[in-house]
Scaffold this motif. Structure first.
Motif, PDB file in Angstrom:
ATOM      1  N   MET A   1     -20.915   1.787  96.048  1.00 11.64           N
ATOM      2  CA  MET A   1     -22.214   1.496  95.507  1.00 11.64           C
ATOM      3  C   MET A   1     -23.049   0.701  96.508  1.00 11.64           C
ATOM      4  SD  MET A   1     -23.940   1.984  92.819  1.00 11.64           S
ATOM      5  CE  MET A   1     -25.132   1.367  91.721  1.00 11.64           C
ATOM      6  N   GLU A   2     -22.388  -0.232  97.224  1.00 12.60           N
ATOM      7  CA  GLU A   2     -23.110  -1.032  98.196  1.00 12.60           C
ATOM      8  C   GLU A   2     -23.641  -0.185  99.340  1.00 12.60           C
ATOM      9  OE1 GLU A   2     -21.358  -4.547  99.859  1.00 12.60           O
ATOM     10  OE2 GLU A   2     -20.732  -5.221  97.875  1.00 12.60           O
ATOM     11  N   SER A   3     -22.873   0.797  99.785  1.00 13.13           N
ATOM     12  CA  SER A   3     -23.333   1.672 100.871  1.00 13.13           C
ATOM     13  C   SER A   3     -24.528   2.512 100.413  1.00 13.13           C
ATOM     14  CB  SER A   3     -22.201   2.569 101.360  1.00 13.13           C
ATOM     15  OG  SER A   3     -21.799   3.448 100.335  1.00 13.13           O
ATOM     16  N   TYR A   4     -24.519   2.877  99.125  1.00 11.67           N
ATOM     17  CA  TYR A   4     -25.651   3.639  98.579  1.00 11.67           C
ATOM     18  C   TYR A   4     -26.921   2.790  98.609  1.00 11.67           C
ATOM     19  CZ  TYR A   4     -28.500   6.274  95.293  1.00 11.67           C
ATOM     20  OH  TYR A   4     -29.505   6.965  94.709  1.00 11.67           O
ATOM     21  N   ILE A   5     -26.808   1.531  98.248  1.00  8.03           N
ATOM     22  CA  ILE A   5     -27.964   0.623  98.261  1.00  8.03           C
ATOM     23  C   ILE A   5     -28.420   0.377  99.695  1.00  8.03           C
ATOM     24  CG2 ILE A   5     -28.699  -1.744  97.748  1.00  8.03           C
ATOM     25  CD1 ILE A   5     -26.907  -1.613  95.257  1.00  8.03           C
ATOM     26  N   GLU A   6     -27.485   0.240 100.622  1.00 13.50           N
ATOM     27  CA  GLU A   6     -27.832   0.062 102.032  1.00 13.50           C
ATOM     28  C   GLU A   6     -28.589   1.279 102.562  1.00 13.50           C
ATOM     29  OE1 GLU A   6     -27.603  -2.257 104.526  1.00 13.50           O
ATOM     30  OE2 GLU A   6     -27.173  -3.628 102.875  1.00 13.50           O
ATOM     31  N   ASN A   7     -28.089   2.480 102.253  1.00 17.41           N
ATOM     32  CA  ASN A   7     -28.773   3.703 102.684  1.00 17.41           C
ATOM     33  C   ASN A   7     -30.168   3.798 102.071  1.00 17.41           C
ATOM     34  OD1 ASN A   7     -26.705   4.616 104.301  1.00 17.41           O
ATOM     35  ND2 ASN A   7     -25.776   5.868 102.688  1.00 17.41           N
ATOM     36  N   LEU A   8     -30.285   3.398 100.812  1.00  7.88           N
ATOM     37  CA  LEU A   8     -31.579   3.425 100.145  1.00  7.88           C
ATOM     38  C   LEU A   8     -32.554   2.463 100.824  1.00  7.88           C
ATOM     39  CD1 LEU A   8     -33.127   4.673  97.792  1.00  7.88           C
ATOM     40  CD2 LEU A   8     -32.374   2.764  96.375  1.00  7.88           C
ATOM     41  N   LYS A   9     -32.072   1.299 101.237  1.00  6.90           N
ATOM     42  CA  LYS A   9     -32.917   0.330 101.947  1.00  6.90           C
ATOM     43  C   LYS A   9     -33.366   0.896 103.287  1.00  6.90           C
ATOM     44  CE  LYS A   9     -31.110  -3.951  99.999  1.00  6.90           C
ATOM     45  NZ  LYS A   9     -30.348  -5.180 100.292  1.00  6.90           N
ATOM     46  N   ASP A  10     -32.438   1.542 104.005  1.00  5.59           N
ATOM     47  CA  ASP A  10     -32.785   2.133 105.297  1.00  5.59           C
ATOM     48  C   ASP A  10     -33.832   3.228 105.130  1.00  5.59           C
ATOM     49  OD1 ASP A  10     -31.041   0.477 106.603  1.00  5.59           O
ATOM     50  OD2 ASP A  10     -29.418   1.965 106.702  1.00  5.59           O
ATOM     51  N   TYR A  11     -33.610   4.097 104.148  1.00  3.54           N
ATOM     52  CA  TYR A  11     -34.559   5.199 103.934  1.00  3.54           C
ATOM     53  C   TYR A  11     -35.890   4.702 103.391  1.00  3.54           C
ATOM     54  CZ  TYR A  11     -30.976   8.660 104.878  1.00  3.54           C
ATOM     55  OH  TYR A  11     -30.023   9.437 105.477  1.00  3.54           O
TER      56      TYR A  11
END
Length: 171
Positions: A1-11
């Motif tokens: 879940m944390e990696s998903y939030i990180e990717n969302l922040k990057d995008y």
């Protein structure tokens, strides 16, 4: 879940930067169009169409540049897009060469003014009074007949301009 939030922040930061880049080009296109129209209104009214055309063209070019730049900001390879835009422009130019030559000739007729509305002329056998000069055609009226002569013809053929009805040849 944390990696998903990180990717969302990057995008999200990338999407915001794409939006800012595109908005800049969109705003620049509208400003350039406004400037051309403003200059056209302050100059000779007969040249207003030219400035309006130049404003619309600059707006479209800047929007296309904005799209390509925004896609490049996303990390998409835009070299193929730029090449296809060049080929498309060439194909459209070739397909519409007569229409484009009339438009460019219309710009030259409006700028150089070899004749004006109300002049009595003879262009390629069409004799009469000029009633309208458009970007594509020059309209000549004579005894209820309306002749629309393409501007490219008006620039490439001999124009006989009569100073008054006395100068016209006897019928």
């Amino acid at each position: 879940m944390e990696s998903y939030i990180e990717n969302l922040k990057d995008y999200s930061t990338e999407l915001i930067s794409v939006g800012v880049v595109f908005a800049f080009f969109l705003l620049a296109g509208q400003i350039s169009k406004w400037i051309f129209i403003r200059i056209g209104k302050s100059n000779n009214p007969s040249t207003f169409k030219i400035y309006k055309l130049m404003g619309a063209t600059s707006n479209i070019v800047l929007i296309i540049m904005g799209i390509v730049t925004a896609l490049g900001t996303l990390g998409i390879d835009v070299s193929a897009i730029v090449a296809s835009l060049g080929l498309t422009g060439f194909a459209i130019g070739f397909a519409f060469k007569d229409a484009l030559s009339n438009y460019l000739a219309g710009i030259m007729v409006i700028l150089y003014r070899p004749y004006d509305i109300g002049d009595n002329v003879n262009i390629i056998g069409c004799e009469g009074k000029i009633t309208e000069i458009d970007l594509r055609y020059t309209t000549i009226e004579n005894d209820g007949e309306i002749h629309m002569v393409p501007n490219s013809v008006c620039l490439s053929k001999t124009i006989t301009k009569y100073r008054s009805s006395i100068d016209k040849p006897a019928e």
